[in-house]
Design a protein around this motif. Sequence first.
Motif, short mmCIF file in Angstrom:
data_model
loop_
_atom_site.label_atom_id
_atom_site.label_comp_id
_atom_site.label_asym_id
_atom_site.label_seq_id
_atom_site.Cartn_x
_atom_site.Cartn_y
_atom_site.Cartn_z
N HIS A 106 12.13 -76.74 7.87
CA HIS A 106 11.64 -78.11 7.65
C HIS A 106 10.28 -78.05 6.96
CE1 HIS A 106 14.94 -79.40 10.04
NE2 HIS A 106 14.45 -78.96 11.18
N ILE A 107 10.30 -78.18 5.63
CA ILE A 107 9.09 -78.05 4.82
C ILE A 107 8.88 -79.35 4.04
CG2 ILE A 107 7.90 -76.73 3.04
CD1 ILE A 107 8.54 -75.06 5.51
N VAL A 108 7.83 -80.09 4.38
CA VAL A 108 7.52 -81.36 3.71
C VAL A 108 6.31 -81.14 2.81
CG1 VAL A 108 6.84 -83.77 4.05
CG2 VAL A 108 8.45 -82.68 5.64
N ILE A 109 6.50 -81.34 1.51
CA ILE A 109 5.41 -81.15 0.55
C ILE A 109 4.95 -82.51 0.04
CG2 ILE A 109 4.68 -80.07 -1.62
CD1 ILE A 109 5.47 -78.04 0.55
N ASP A 110 3.76 -82.89 0.42
CA ASP A 110 3.15 -84.12 -0.09
C ASP A 110 2.22 -83.69 -1.23
OD1 ASP A 110 2.15 -86.63 -0.50
OD2 ASP A 110 1.13 -86.81 1.43
N PRO A 111 2.60 -83.95 -2.49
CA PRO A 111 1.84 -83.41 -3.62
C PRO A 111 0.56 -84.20 -3.89
CG PRO A 111 3.67 -84.70 -4.44
CD PRO A 111 3.78 -84.72 -2.93
N VAL A 112 -0.40 -84.03 -3.00
CA VAL A 112 -1.64 -84.82 -3.06
C VAL A 112 -2.44 -84.42 -4.30
CG1 VAL A 112 -3.80 -85.32 -1.88
CG2 VAL A 112 -1.69 -85.04 -0.56
N MET A 113 -2.67 -85.39 -5.17
CA MET A 113 -3.38 -85.14 -6.43
C MET A 113 -4.58 -86.04 -6.63
SD MET A 113 -0.14 -84.72 -8.97
CE MET A 113 1.12 -83.52 -8.62
N VAL A 114 -4.43 -87.29 -6.20
CA VAL A 114 -5.46 -88.29 -6.45
C VAL A 114 -5.70 -89.07 -5.17
CG1 VAL A 114 -6.12 -90.30 -7.81
CG2 VAL A 114 -4.76 -88.50 -8.86
N GLY A 115 -6.97 -89.26 -4.81
CA GLY A 115 -7.32 -90.01 -3.61
C GLY A 115 -7.16 -91.50 -3.81
N LYS A 116 -7.38 -92.25 -2.72
CA LYS A 116 -7.19 -93.70 -2.74
C LYS A 116 -8.06 -94.36 -3.79
CE LYS A 116 -4.82 -95.24 -0.31
NZ LYS A 116 -3.38 -95.46 -0.51
N LEU A 117 -9.25 -93.84 -4.00
CA LEU A 117 -10.17 -94.43 -4.97
C LEU A 117 -10.19 -93.60 -6.25
CD1 LEU A 117 -13.04 -95.38 -2.50
CD2 LEU A 117 -11.20 -96.83 -3.37
N ASP A 118 -9.05 -92.98 -6.57
CA ASP A 118 -8.86 -92.20 -7.79
C ASP A 118 -9.76 -90.97 -7.86
OD1 ASP A 118 -6.83 -93.82 -8.72
OD2 ASP A 118 -8.21 -95.17 -9.75
N SER A 119 -10.19 -90.47 -6.70
CA SER A 119 -10.94 -89.21 -6.68
C SER A 119 -9.95 -88.06 -6.86
CB SER A 119 -11.68 -89.05 -5.35
OG SER A 119 -10.79 -89.22 -4.26
N LYS A 120 -10.32 -87.11 -7.67
CA LYS A 120 -9.42 -86.02 -8.03
C LYS A 120 -9.35 -84.98 -6.91
CE LYS A 120 -8.68 -82.78 -11.83
NZ LYS A 120 -9.27 -82.23 -13.05
N LEU A 121 -8.13 -84.70 -6.46
CA LEU A 121 -7.96 -83.80 -5.32
C LEU A 121 -7.13 -82.56 -5.66
CD1 LEU A 121 -7.27 -86.51 -2.58
CD2 LEU A 121 -9.44 -85.37 -3.09
N LEU A 122 -6.90 -82.34 -6.96
CA LEU A 122 -6.16 -81.16 -7.38
C LEU A 122 -6.68 -80.69 -8.73
CD1 LEU A 122 -3.74 -79.41 -6.39
CD2 LEU A 122 -2.30 -80.77 -7.87
N GLU A 123 -7.00 -79.40 -8.83
CA GLU A 123 -7.50 -78.85 -10.09
C GLU A 123 -6.36 -78.79 -11.11
OE1 GLU A 123 -9.13 -75.10 -8.88
OE2 GLU A 123 -11.08 -75.97 -8.39
#
Length: 274
Positions: free
Chosen positions: A102-119
Motif C-alpha cells: 500500500h504505497i500512496v504517492i502525493d506528488p507535492v510540488m506547490v504549496g497553497k500559496l504557490d510556494s515551490k516545494l519541489l526542485e
Amino acid sequence: MNKPPRVLTIAGSAAGGSAGIQADLKTFQELDVYGMSVITAIVARHPETNKNVHPQTMEAIEAQYATAVKQVGIDALKTGMLFSKEVILKTSKIIESSVTDHIVIDPVMVGKLDSKLLEDDAIEAMKSELFPLASIITPNMPEASFLLDDRKLNNVDDLKQAAIDLHKLGPKYVLVKGGRLKGPAIDVLYDGKSFITYEAPRIDTVHTSGAGCTYSAAITAQLAKGKTMAEAVELAKRFVTTAIAYGFSYTDKVGPTYHAALRVKGESHQIIVQ
C-alpha cells in the motif's frame, strides 16, 4: 486487544500544523491507525532570511525510517513533500525495500500559496523512479498539469484524459483531484480500465491548508485497514470534505482544515460516487 494498523508518512514538517506530517498524523489518529513519520524537510519561513524550506540530511531520513521499521513495522506508507531529487531517489529505495503493497504517492510540488516545494530536477526522478512503485498517485489539478507539460485542465473530461496519461507512468491507480474546477468538486479515479468519479459540493472557504495531505493520508489509513482502493478514496473524500467544511483560522492567514470535524460535527455533505 486488536492493535491498530501501522501507517508511515514520509513528508515535510509544517510548523503551523495545518499540512505535511502534522496533517497526516492528525488524520491517522482520527481514523484509528498508528501513525509514524519520516521528516524530509522542515517548512517554516525565517523572519529575517526568508528561507522557507530547511532540508534534513540523508542520514536523518534513513535513521527515521529504520527506527520506525524496527520499533513498529509498516502496513501502509504515503509520501508528501520530498523536495529534492536526492530525497526522491532515497525514498524510492526505501519503498522498494518495504514490506507493504500500500504505497500512496502525493506528488507535492506547490504549496497553497504557490510556494515551490519541489526542485526542478526532482520532477523527472519522481516520474521515472517513484510513480511506478505507487499503488496510487493523488495529484491536484496544478500538479497534474505540471506533470503533463503544463497541459490546461478545464473540465472533468480533461481530468479523465490526464488520469489516462499519468497512468502510463506506472502507478496502479491515479486520482486527479478537481478541487479547482468550476462547480462541484469532482475527483477522478482511474485504474487503467475504468473511471470512478467522486463529487462533493464546492465549499466556499479559503481555509483549506493541508487538504491534499489530509486526503492522501486518509486514503493511506483506509488501505491499511483493508479497504479496496475505491472504498478508501470514497471514505477519504468524505473525511476531507467535512474537514474543509469546518475549516477555520486563528489569524488573517489561510487556515487549516478541521481534522476532528467528522468525529465532532458529523458528515457535512453527501458524496456522489459514479
